[in-house]
Scaffold this active site. Structure first.
Site, PDB file in Angstrom:
ATOM      1  N   GLU A  17      -0.946  -8.992  -0.603  1.00  8.50           N
ATOM      2  CA  GLU A  17      -2.293  -9.593  -0.179  1.00  8.50           C
ATOM      3  C   GLU A  17      -2.604  -8.926  -1.874  1.00  8.50           C
ATOM      4  OE1 GLU A  17      -2.504  -5.478   2.887  1.00  8.50           O
ATOM      5  OE2 GLU A  17      -3.419  -7.417   4.057  1.00  8.50           O
ATOM      6  N   ALA A  53       0.989  -1.331   0.016  1.00 10.43           N
ATOM      7  CA  ALA A  53      -0.139   0.096   0.021  1.00 10.43           C
ATOM      8  C   ALA A  53       0.763   1.166  -0.145  1.00 10.43           C
ATOM      9  CB  ALA A  53      -1.114  -0.245   1.064  1.00 10.43           C
ATOM     10  N   GLY A 111       0.794  -4.847   0.822  1.00 17.07           N
ATOM     11  CA  GLY A 111      -0.516  -5.142   0.381  1.00 17.07           C
ATOM     12  C   GLY A 111      -0.471  -5.248  -1.655  1.00 17.07           C
ATOM     13  N   GLU A 128       4.313  -5.028   7.326  1.00 19.08           N
ATOM     14  CA  GLU A 128       3.854  -4.007   7.854  1.00 19.08           C
ATOM     15  C   GLU A 128       4.248  -3.344   9.344  1.00 19.08           C
ATOM     16  OE1 GLU A 128       2.455  -6.351   6.030  1.00 19.08           O
ATOM     17  OE2 GLU A 128       0.247  -5.586   5.021  1.00 19.08           O
TER      18      GLU A 128
HETATM   19  C1  HXC Z   1       4.913   4.318  -1.064  1.00 19.94           C
HETATM   20  C2  HXC Z   1       6.982   2.911  -1.975  1.00 19.94           C
HETATM   21  C3  HXC Z   1       6.687   1.860  -1.427  1.00 19.94           C
HETATM   22  C4  HXC Z   1       5.220   2.221  -0.656  1.00 19.94           C
HETATM   23  C5  HXC Z   1       8.897   1.689  -2.127  1.00 19.94           C
HETATM   24  N1  HXC Z   1       8.225   3.068  -2.759  1.00 19.94           N
HETATM   25  N2  HXC Z   1       7.653   1.273  -1.379  1.00 19.94           N
HETATM   26  N3  HXC Z   1       6.514   4.284  -1.902  1.00 19.94           N
HETATM   27  N4  HXC Z   1       4.791   3.138  -0.744  1.00 19.94           N
HETATM   28  N5  HXC Z   1       5.090   1.083  -0.178  1.00 19.94           N
HETATM   29  C6  HXC Z   1       8.907   4.219  -3.651  1.00 19.94           C
HETATM   30  C7  HXC Z   1      10.340   4.758  -2.679  1.00 19.94           C
HETATM   31  O1  HXC Z   1      10.410   5.541  -1.503  1.00 19.94           O
HETATM   32  C8  HXC Z   1      11.059   5.160  -3.911  1.00 19.94           C
HETATM   33  O2  HXC Z   1      10.591   5.850  -3.945  1.00 19.94           O
HETATM   34  C9  HXC Z   1      10.389   4.044  -4.609  1.00 19.94           C
HETATM   35  O3  HXC Z   1       9.768   3.451  -4.263  1.00 19.94           O
HETATM   36  C10 HXC Z   1      11.638   3.209  -5.070  1.00 19.94           C
HETATM   37  O4  HXC Z   1      11.788   2.328  -4.098  1.00 19.94           O
HETATM   38  P1  HXC Z   1      13.253   1.831  -3.496  1.00 19.94           P
HETATM   39  O5  HXC Z   1      13.268   2.229  -1.704  1.00 19.94           O
HETATM   40  O6  HXC Z   1      14.507   3.749  -3.166  1.00 19.94           O
HETATM   41  O7  HXC Z   1      13.814   0.966  -3.913  1.00 19.94           O
HETATM   42  P2  HXC Z   1      14.452   0.071  -3.171  1.00 19.94           P
HETATM   43  O8  HXC Z   1      15.883   0.247  -2.475  1.00 19.94           O
HETATM   44  O9  HXC Z   1      15.299  -1.693  -4.453  1.00 19.94           O
HETATM   45  O10 HXC Z   1      14.397  -1.374  -2.403  1.00 19.94           O
HETATM   46  C11 HXC Z   1      12.686  -2.195  -2.514  1.00 19.94           C
HETATM   47  C12 HXC Z   1      11.910  -1.925  -1.305  1.00 19.94           C
HETATM   48  C13 HXC Z   1      11.420  -1.157  -0.550  1.00 19.94           C
HETATM   49  C14 HXC Z   1      12.831  -2.840  -0.309  1.00 19.94           C
HETATM   50  C15 HXC Z   1      10.451  -3.051  -1.272  1.00 19.94           C
HETATM   51  O11 HXC Z   1      11.016   0.176  -1.823  1.00 19.94           O
HETATM   52  C16 HXC Z   1      10.880  -0.769   0.592  1.00 19.94           C
HETATM   53  O12 HXC Z   1      10.633  -1.626   1.297  1.00 19.94           O
HETATM   54  N6  HXC Z   1       8.746  -0.298   0.652  1.00 19.94           N
HETATM   55  C17 HXC Z   1       8.117  -0.876   1.643  1.00 19.94           C
HETATM   56  C18 HXC Z   1       7.735  -2.190   1.517  1.00 19.94           C
HETATM   57  C19 HXC Z   1       6.742  -2.491   2.362  1.00 19.94           C
HETATM   58  O13 HXC Z   1       7.175  -2.092   3.876  1.00 19.94           O
HETATM   59  N7  HXC Z   1       5.377  -2.737   1.913  1.00 19.94           N
HETATM   60  C20 HXC Z   1       4.351  -2.732   2.839  1.00 19.94           C
HETATM   61  C21 HXC Z   1       3.145  -1.931   3.211  1.00 19.94           C
HETATM   62  S1  HXC Z   1       2.229  -1.117   4.069  1.00 19.94           S
HETATM   63  P3  HXC Z   1      11.892   7.681  -4.167  1.00 19.94           P
HETATM   64  O14 HXC Z   1      10.333   9.047  -4.445  1.00 19.94           O
HETATM   65  O15 HXC Z   1      12.069   7.960  -2.381  1.00 19.94           O
HETATM   66  O16 HXC Z   1      12.417   7.219  -4.716  1.00 19.94           O
HETATM   67  C22 HXC Z   1       1.037  -1.803   3.493  1.00 19.94           C
HETATM   68  C23 HXC Z   1      -0.108  -2.312   4.263  1.00 19.94           C
HETATM   69  C24 HXC Z   1      -0.359  -1.521   5.140  1.00 19.94           C
HETATM   70  O17 HXC Z   1       1.304  -2.473   2.455  1.00 19.94           O
HETATM   71  C25 HXC Z   1      -1.624  -2.136   5.543  1.00 19.94           C
HETATM   72  C26 HXC Z   1      -2.322  -0.789   6.926  1.00 19.94           C
HETATM   73  C27 HXC Z   1      -2.486   0.194   6.590  1.00 19.94           C
END
Ligand code: HXC
Length: 257
Positions: free
Chosen positions: A111, A65, A108, A131
């Protein structure tokens, strides 16, 4: 096209939805939710479409998400908006949906893949529910669907530690149906979807419905539900055609009736 966050294509009887926010690794923001749901619903209503494939990029199916969209929200804002409830309309799609997952399928993204009917994984796929590292828990069904898919032990470890699993571990655990070399993933997913689209559409919908009943109901009720829906396949012309074709040693000509 009419969509900003996805690419929608029709290839024969298969609808292909490609998540397309590369700058955010396909993070699922509100615009993405609206586009995916609208496209899937349109394909579901299209009588020419017999199966749907959802895919992302080589790097990410979807990295979750959209964290930036949610970060500052309050409990009451999330509750009043019923944040993520819109995804229920994706699981209401009756046409079979195949997820073709390469790269990150996190939060997400994992999911969404699990909301599809089954997952074909590239050898590069990574699945996780991280998360907890953000101070939240899954909110689009991940705790329920992952637990049913991989069992309590692995789901509990993944949700509590945020550990990501690779394609091999995901297949061993039953999260994905098959692993495919990344370069072949989309072709193989489209071919698999085309196979499904070659079946009788109403009977494919019935098959989807009964497997989902295994998820959604207790075993006894699910078995009774399955038997009743099985009986109702005998109300279709396609059941007669399919069984007759087998007995006559020829391919079936289904008419969706
Ligand atoms: C918004 C995101 C994002 C996300 C990545 N980006 N994931 N933006 N929401 N979930 C953005 C980064 O900020 C970055 O933007 C660009 O995408 C590239 O990501 P990087 O981190 O630079 O890439 P990399 O180093 O290759 O790492 C990839 C990754 C990492 C390991 C997938 O991005 C990551 O850990 N993302 C978050 C994963 C996560 O926690 N997902 C769960 C989300 S919560 P910029 O602008 O900085 O270049 C969820 C449910 C929540 O899904 C439910 C409860 C509310």
């Amino acid at each position: 096209t009419e969509y900003d966050n996805i690419i929608l294509e029709r290839r024969g009887r298969v609808g292909l939805i490609t998540l397309n926010r590369p700058e955010a690794l396909n993070a699922l923001n509100l615009g993405m939710l609206q586009d995916v749901v609208a496209a899937a619903t349109a394909l579901d209503r299209d009588p020419e479409i017999g199966a749907i494939v959802v895919t992302g990029s080589a790097r990410a199916f979807a990295a979750g998400a959209d964290i930036k969209e949610m970060a500052t929200k309050s409990f009451v804002e999330m509750y009043l908006a019923d944040w993520f409830a819109g995804w229920d309309r994706f699981t209401a799609v009756r046409t079979p949906v195949v997820a073709a997952v390469a790269g990150h399928a996190l939060g997400g993204g994992c999911e969404l893949a699990m909301m599809c009917d089954f997952i074909l994984a590239a050898d590069t796929a990574k699945f996780g529910q991280p998360e907890i590292k953000l101070g939240v828990i899954p909110g689009i069904g991940g705790s329920q669907r992952l637990t049913r898919a991989v069992g309590k032990a692995k789901a509990m470890e993944m949700l509590l530690t945020g550990r990501t699993i690779d394609a091999v571990e995901a297949e061993r655990a039953g999260l994905v149906s098959r692993i495919i070399p990344a370069d072949d993933l989309l072709d193989e997913a489209m071919a698999t979807a085309a196979t499904i689209a070659g079946m009788s559409l109403p009977v494919a919908m019935m098959a989807k419905e009964v497997v989902n009943a295994a998820y959604e109901t207790l075993l006894e009720g699910g078995i009774r539900f399955e038997r009743r829906v099985f009986h109702s396949t005998f109300a279709t012309a396609d059941q007669k055609e399919g069984m007759n074709a087998f007995i006559e040693k020829r391919p079936p000509a289904f008419t969706n009736r």
